[in-house]
Design an enzyme around this catalytic site. Sequence first.
Site, PDB file in Angstrom:
ATOM      1  N   CYS A 112       0.982  -1.208   0.065  1.00  0.00           N
ATOM      2  CA  CYS A 112       0.122   0.060   0.085  1.00  0.00           C
ATOM      3  C   CYS A 112       0.814   1.085  -0.153  1.00  0.00           C
ATOM      4  O   CYS A 112       0.381   2.415  -0.500  1.00  0.00           O
ATOM      5  CB  CYS A 112      -0.882  -0.061   1.231  1.00  0.00           C
ATOM      6  N   HIS A 253      -3.342   7.134   2.886  1.00  0.00           N
ATOM      7  CA  HIS A 253      -3.622   5.855   2.096  1.00  0.00           C
ATOM      8  C   HIS A 253      -4.965   5.700   2.922  1.00  0.00           C
ATOM      9  O   HIS A 253      -5.334   5.747   3.701  1.00  0.00           O
ATOM     10  CB  HIS A 253      -2.739   4.858   2.331  1.00  0.00           C
ATOM     11  N   ASN A 283     -10.074  -0.147   0.051  1.00  0.00           N
ATOM     12  CA  ASN A 283      -8.503  -0.102   0.007  1.00  0.00           C
ATOM     13  C   ASN A 283      -8.044  -0.705  -1.220  1.00  0.00           C
ATOM     14  O   ASN A 283      -8.248  -1.637  -1.624  1.00  0.00           O
ATOM     15  CB  ASN A 283      -8.085  -0.993   1.261  1.00  0.00           C
TER      16      ASN A 283
HETATM   17  N1  COA Z   1     -18.559  -8.366   9.260  1.00  0.00           N
HETATM   18  C1  COA Z   1     -19.099  -8.640  10.586  1.00  0.00           C
HETATM   19  N2  COA Z   1     -18.069  -9.021  11.491  1.00  0.00           N
HETATM   20  C2  COA Z   1     -16.868  -8.822  11.455  1.00  0.00           C
HETATM   21  C3  COA Z   1     -16.461  -8.727  10.063  1.00  0.00           C
HETATM   22  C4  COA Z   1     -17.460  -8.379   9.163  1.00  0.00           C
HETATM   23  N3  COA Z   1     -16.906  -7.816   7.728  1.00  0.00           N
HETATM   24  N4  COA Z   1     -15.088  -8.746  10.028  1.00  0.00           N
HETATM   25  C5  COA Z   1     -14.865  -9.126  11.395  1.00  0.00           C
HETATM   26  N5  COA Z   1     -15.887  -9.144  12.086  1.00  0.00           N
HETATM   27  C6  COA Z   1     -15.861  -9.661  13.558  1.00  0.00           C
HETATM   28  C7  COA Z   1     -14.866 -10.577  13.777  1.00  0.00           C
HETATM   29  O1  COA Z   1     -15.065 -11.775  13.635  1.00  0.00           O
HETATM   30  C8  COA Z   1     -14.870 -10.432  15.313  1.00  0.00           C
HETATM   31  O2  COA Z   1     -15.912 -11.210  15.853  1.00  0.00           O
HETATM   32  P1  COA Z   1     -15.635 -11.709  17.257  1.00  0.00           P
HETATM   33  O3  COA Z   1     -15.337 -10.732  18.260  1.00  0.00           O
HETATM   34  O4  COA Z   1     -16.841 -12.727  17.357  1.00  0.00           O
HETATM   35  O5  COA Z   1     -14.533 -12.593  17.330  1.00  0.00           O
HETATM   36  C9  COA Z   1     -15.355  -8.858  15.613  1.00  0.00           C
HETATM   37  O6  COA Z   1     -15.847  -8.549  14.069  1.00  0.00           O
HETATM   38  C10 COA Z   1     -14.370  -7.807  15.899  1.00  0.00           C
HETATM   39  O7  COA Z   1     -13.198  -8.116  14.972  1.00  0.00           O
HETATM   40  P2  COA Z   1     -12.070  -7.057  14.903  1.00  0.00           P
HETATM   41  O8  COA Z   1     -10.982  -7.658  14.079  1.00  0.00           O
HETATM   42  O9  COA Z   1     -11.727  -6.790  16.553  1.00  0.00           O
HETATM   43  O10 COA Z   1     -12.702  -5.816  14.546  1.00  0.00           O
HETATM   44  P3  COA Z   1     -12.000  -4.374  14.463  1.00  0.00           P
HETATM   45  O11 COA Z   1     -12.744  -3.324  14.912  1.00  0.00           O
HETATM   46  O12 COA Z   1     -10.464  -4.476  14.629  1.00  0.00           O
HETATM   47  O13 COA Z   1     -12.020  -4.377  12.728  1.00  0.00           O
HETATM   48  C11 COA Z   1     -10.651  -4.502  10.822  1.00  0.00           C
HETATM   49  C12 COA Z   1     -11.580  -4.985  11.766  1.00  0.00           C
HETATM   50  C13 COA Z   1     -10.014  -5.424   9.740  1.00  0.00           C
HETATM   51  C14 COA Z   1     -11.617  -3.379  10.069  1.00  0.00           C
HETATM   52  C15 COA Z   1      -9.678  -3.559  11.498  1.00  0.00           C
HETATM   53  O14 COA Z   1      -8.769  -4.262  12.183  1.00  0.00           O
HETATM   54  C16 COA Z   1      -8.657  -3.087  10.406  1.00  0.00           C
HETATM   55  O15 COA Z   1      -8.929  -2.061   9.552  1.00  0.00           O
HETATM   56  N6  COA Z   1      -7.548  -3.230  10.369  1.00  0.00           N
HETATM   57  C17 COA Z   1      -6.512  -2.983   9.274  1.00  0.00           C
HETATM   58  C18 COA Z   1      -6.440  -3.360   8.253  1.00  0.00           C
HETATM   59  C19 COA Z   1      -5.993  -2.687   7.139  1.00  0.00           C
HETATM   60  O16 COA Z   1      -6.018  -1.566   6.889  1.00  0.00           O
HETATM   61  N7  COA Z   1      -5.271  -3.451   6.308  1.00  0.00           N
HETATM   62  C20 COA Z   1      -4.525  -2.809   5.402  1.00  0.00           C
HETATM   63  C21 COA Z   1      -3.298  -2.206   5.735  1.00  0.00           C
HETATM   64  S1  COA Z   1      -2.652  -1.219   4.092  1.00  0.00           S
END
Ligand code: COA
Length: 326
Positions: A112, A253, A283
């Site tokens: 990214c 980004h 993204n």
């Molecule tokens: N819809 C519904 N629930 C979802 C889901 C979706 N699309 N994706 C994950 N969940 C659930 C998980 O399974 C978890 O459930 P659990 O508590 O029963 O295990 C719950 O939501 C919380 O998951 P968590 O990973 O803690 O959520 P979060 O608030 O951290 O959000 C991301 C997840 C991926 C959106 C976030 O961590 C993120 O944006 N990370 C960075 C990713 C990124 O930018 N990557 C590229 C970098 S360039």
Amino acid sequence: MNVRITGTGSALPARILTNAEISQMVDTSDEWITTRTGIRERRIAAEGEYTSTLAAEAGRNALAMAGVAAEEIDLLLVSTVTPDFPFPSTACIVQDLLGATNATAFDLSAACAGFIFGLSVADKYIRSGAVKKILVIGAEVLSRTVDWRDRNTCVLFGDGAGAVVLEATDGEHELLSTHTFSKGAFWNLLYQQGSGSRNPATDRRTIDEERIYLTMEGNDVFKHAVRAMEEASTAALVANGISGTDLSFLIPHQANQRIIDATAKRLGIGPERLVINLDRYGNTSSASIPIALDEAHRNGVIKSGNLVMMVAFGAGFAYGSTLVRW
Ligand code: COA
């Protein structure tokens, strides 16, 4: 030699995939995706649309704005983690599509942060006097790397391409600084499992055991992203003797609205100075900043004289920033 950005361009697939549609595919909801990420819809490449074709369209648009013919380009850089093939470089295919016959063409891989790394390389090529005109493109078709059964990742990504033309100038230097960083100790928090030398596409087990898709530790990546975006931004501010309040715009980004908001808050930048298109495209990895830059430029949001900072973070980890006097 000094460096100017003389053209911007972008290209997006026509097909829009909404959160409501994804909710039909995996156990998620528009409400979850919107509140946790800020994404409402993303673009998905059609059959016959590849990283190279999107890259070429974005490149063509940037060249047209710059008034530069493809044959005048000395160096053609394509930043991508979703190349058409492992080899040849997508840049060589784009060279062919554009007719940039006099260019040296190669790909650059910094996930990214790839577009920022591309600008950094381009800046050094021009400043050294080695070349005069460069086309830098960030292009991705991430929709073909994700597991569409995995709600943790499939909701986040989209396809697209963005490009800029950089030219040597005797006038003012516009690319004020570029900073790049790598932290390889964290490579396995976000990576593409399949089709490289570890899990080759030629080994049936890669498919049978599903060691093929993009995989990510979302929570860990999130925390590192906020810290790294601040570190890269601060490096640019310190090097130029300015503070966040001096910036006209921040083009971050586009990975997650919460990462962007946390970064902006740490830098003292209000929402009115953020360039955001995450809601419409998700993204798009190395394409996200040049697409946002092109839109803000074409829409007249960014004006001559503005101080614009671009900052990115991605797999590797690789991250960096660029400060531009527009
Ligand atoms: N819809 C519904 N629930 C979802 C889901 C979706 N699309 N994706 C994950 N969940 C659930 C998980 O399974 C978890 O459930 P659990 O508590 O029963 O295990 C719950 O939501 C919380 O998951 P968590 O990973 O803690 O959520 P979060 O608030 O951290 O959000 C991301 C997840 C991926 C959106 C976030 O961590 C993120 O944006 N990370 C960075 C990713 C990124 O930018 N990557 C590229 C970098 S360039």
